[in-house]
Design a protein around this motif. Structure first.
Motif, mmCIF file in Angstrom:
data_model
loop_
_atom_site.group_PDB
_atom_site.id
_atom_site.type_symbol
_atom_site.label_atom_id
_atom_site.label_comp_id
_atom_site.label_asym_id
_atom_site.label_seq_id
_atom_site.Cartn_x
_atom_site.Cartn_y
_atom_site.Cartn_z
ATOM 1 N N THR A 54 0.831 -1.199 0.000
ATOM 2 C CA THR A 54 0.000 0.000 0.000
ATOM 3 C C THR A 54 0.865 1.247 0.000
ATOM 4 O O THR A 54 0.626 2.198 -0.746
ATOM 5 N N ASP A 55 1.894 1.235 0.828
ATOM 6 C CA ASP A 55 2.771 2.402 0.941
ATOM 7 C C ASP A 55 3.471 2.713 -0.375
ATOM 8 O O ASP A 55 3.500 3.860 -0.819
ATOM 9 N N TYR A 57 2.654 1.747 -3.385
ATOM 10 C CA TYR A 57 1.679 2.131 -4.406
ATOM 11 C C TYR A 57 1.295 3.596 -4.264
ATOM 12 O O TYR A 57 1.264 4.345 -5.253
ATOM 13 N N GLN A 58 1.006 4.019 -3.037
ATOM 14 C CA GLN A 58 0.611 5.407 -2.819
ATOM 15 C C GLN A 58 1.734 6.373 -3.157
ATOM 16 O O GLN A 58 1.491 7.495 -3.606
ATOM 17 N N GLU A 59 2.965 5.929 -2.960
ATOM 18 C CA GLU A 59 4.114 6.779 -3.263
ATOM 19 C C GLU A 59 4.370 6.903 -4.762
ATOM 20 O O GLU A 59 4.797 7.947 -5.243
ATOM 21 N N VAL A 60 4.102 5.860 -5.507
ATOM 22 C CA VAL A 60 4.512 5.780 -6.908
ATOM 23 C C VAL A 60 3.382 6.034 -7.901
ATOM 24 O O VAL A 60 3.601 6.606 -8.970
ATOM 25 N N ALA A 61 2.168 5.629 -7.581
ATOM 26 C CA ALA A 61 1.085 5.535 -8.565
ATOM 27 C C ALA A 61 0.792 6.838 -9.296
ATOM 28 O O ALA A 61 0.435 6.819 -10.482
ATOM 29 N N ASP A 62 0.927 7.978 -8.621
ATOM 30 C CA ASP A 62 0.595 9.247 -9.273
ATOM 31 C C ASP A 62 1.499 9.549 -10.459
ATOM 32 O O ASP A 62 1.123 10.319 -11.352
#
Length: 360
Positions: A54-55, A57-62
């Motif tokens: 989750t961490d 993904y939230q850091e990279v996805a944007d």
């Protein structure tokens, strides 16, 4: 170019679910015990949702984008990519090949027009430029190549399903992938993270959010591949500056020494890279020697008489993969390298000036 949605293939998409358990008060349980139980359940749910995946993904996805490609004569295709600075997006060459119009979409934006600034079929890399970007932090590359067993995450748009994430490990390094004109892509990263059509061009990242490689292929048998961060970092700046990239070229046919080649050529140890042929008028003509005969072992013709490359400069070359990675990451066209070869039972060092790989 990535193909459109496949309903059959979508059956393999990865999903994650979190199960919640509802409790009820049993006879004799006081309110304090009930509250403790509820607190523990709440904490367990929080711990379960706040995973390392989750961490990252939230850091990279944007910074990961969907890519749509339209062509004049075909329906076009789709893929993934990721932002590396204020205006440039990295993806695969095969994602944009043959296209005439290109669009990208970030997680929280609509589609934006993009242009191709450079492509390289020999590394399967391409760079797109967009006029403006949202307030997104570009992705950075790992400082050193990952070790086998490193946990990684693939983020992209498999089957057009945007914002998808799958996890796995680095299951191999220094792999060789097939490229155009019987050339190869060196130093690829192998992973067991589920990768499918539409993931191509997206990032394979470490749990720290750094790019380990650019996803290139996958879709079966728990084996997928990515163009390594070191090769990407060599190729992409040239694509931005000049639109293409010049690969070093030996002008030879190569194969790793097999047990049969070792037996037929009296090689001890049975390792190194065997020269099957030398291209006429190429960089190795008059410097290296290819096969000049063959012998039959167990009904199979085995080449004989070719040089065996043991080392280039100070780098041992026990396999074709090792030689390919040295060329791709440590040399450039026009450079002269010392090549230690085994020839006719003896070892000698020859100087080879590298050329430029021919246009595809």
């Amino acid at each position: 170019m990535e193909q459109s949605l496949s309903r059959r293939a979508m059956l393999g998409a990865l999903g994650t679910a979190v199960a919640a358990t509802a409790g009820c008060q049993t006879p004799g349980m006081g309110s304090e015990s009930s509250e403790d139980s509820a607190d523990q359940s709440s904490q367990a749910a929080t711990d379960q949702s706040d995973s390392v995946y989750t961490d990252v993904y939230q850091e990279v996805a944007d910074a990961v984008v969907s890519i749509r490609v339209y062509a004049e004569t075909t329906a076009g295709g789709q893929g993934s990519g990721f932002l590396i600075d204020d205006e440039h997006i990295v993806t695969n060459e095969h994602v944009v090949a043959g296209g005439s119009e290109y669009y990208v979409r970030f997680a929280d934006t609509g589609w934006r027009s993009a242009t191709v600034v450079g492509t390289d079929v020999y590394s399967d890399l391409a760079v797109l430029r967009i006029g403006s970007t949202p307030d997104v932090t570009p992705l950075s590359f790992v400082a050193s190549e990952p070790t086998v067993g490193t946990e990684v995450v693939a983020i992209g748009n498999p089957f057009g399903l945007s914002g998808s994430v799958s996890a796995g490990i680095v299951s191999g390094v220094d792999r060789t992938l097939q490229s155009a004109n019987n050339f190869s892509i060196a130093d690829a990263v192998q992973t067991d993270a589920p990768v499918n059509p539409g993931n191509s061009g997206g990032p394979l990242v470490s749990l720290e959010g750094d790019v380990v490689g650019v996803i290139n292929s996958g879709g079966g048998d728990n084996v997928a591949f990515a163009i390594s961060a070191p090769l990407t970092q060599r190729v992409v700046p040239s694509l931005i500056q000049t639109g293409d990239y010049d690969h070093p070229y030996m002008g030879v046919g190569l194969q790793s020494v097999s047990p049969r080649i070792a037996e037929a050529n009296d090689l001890d140890p049975g390792s190194g890279v065997y020269i099957t042929r030398v291209v006429d008028n190429g960089p190795s003509a008059g410097v290296l020697q290819g096969s000049d005969g063959d012998t039959t072992i167990s009904g199979t013709e085995i080449p004989t008489g070719g040089d065996v490359v043991r080392q280039m400069d100070d780098t041992p070359t026990p396999t074709r993969q090792a030689l390919g990675s040295f060329l791709a990451l440590e040399t450039s066209p026009g450079e002269t390298v010392d090549v230690l070869v085994e020839r006719d039972g003896t070892q000698e060092t020859v100087e080879l000036t590298l050329g430029t790989r021919p246009e595809p």
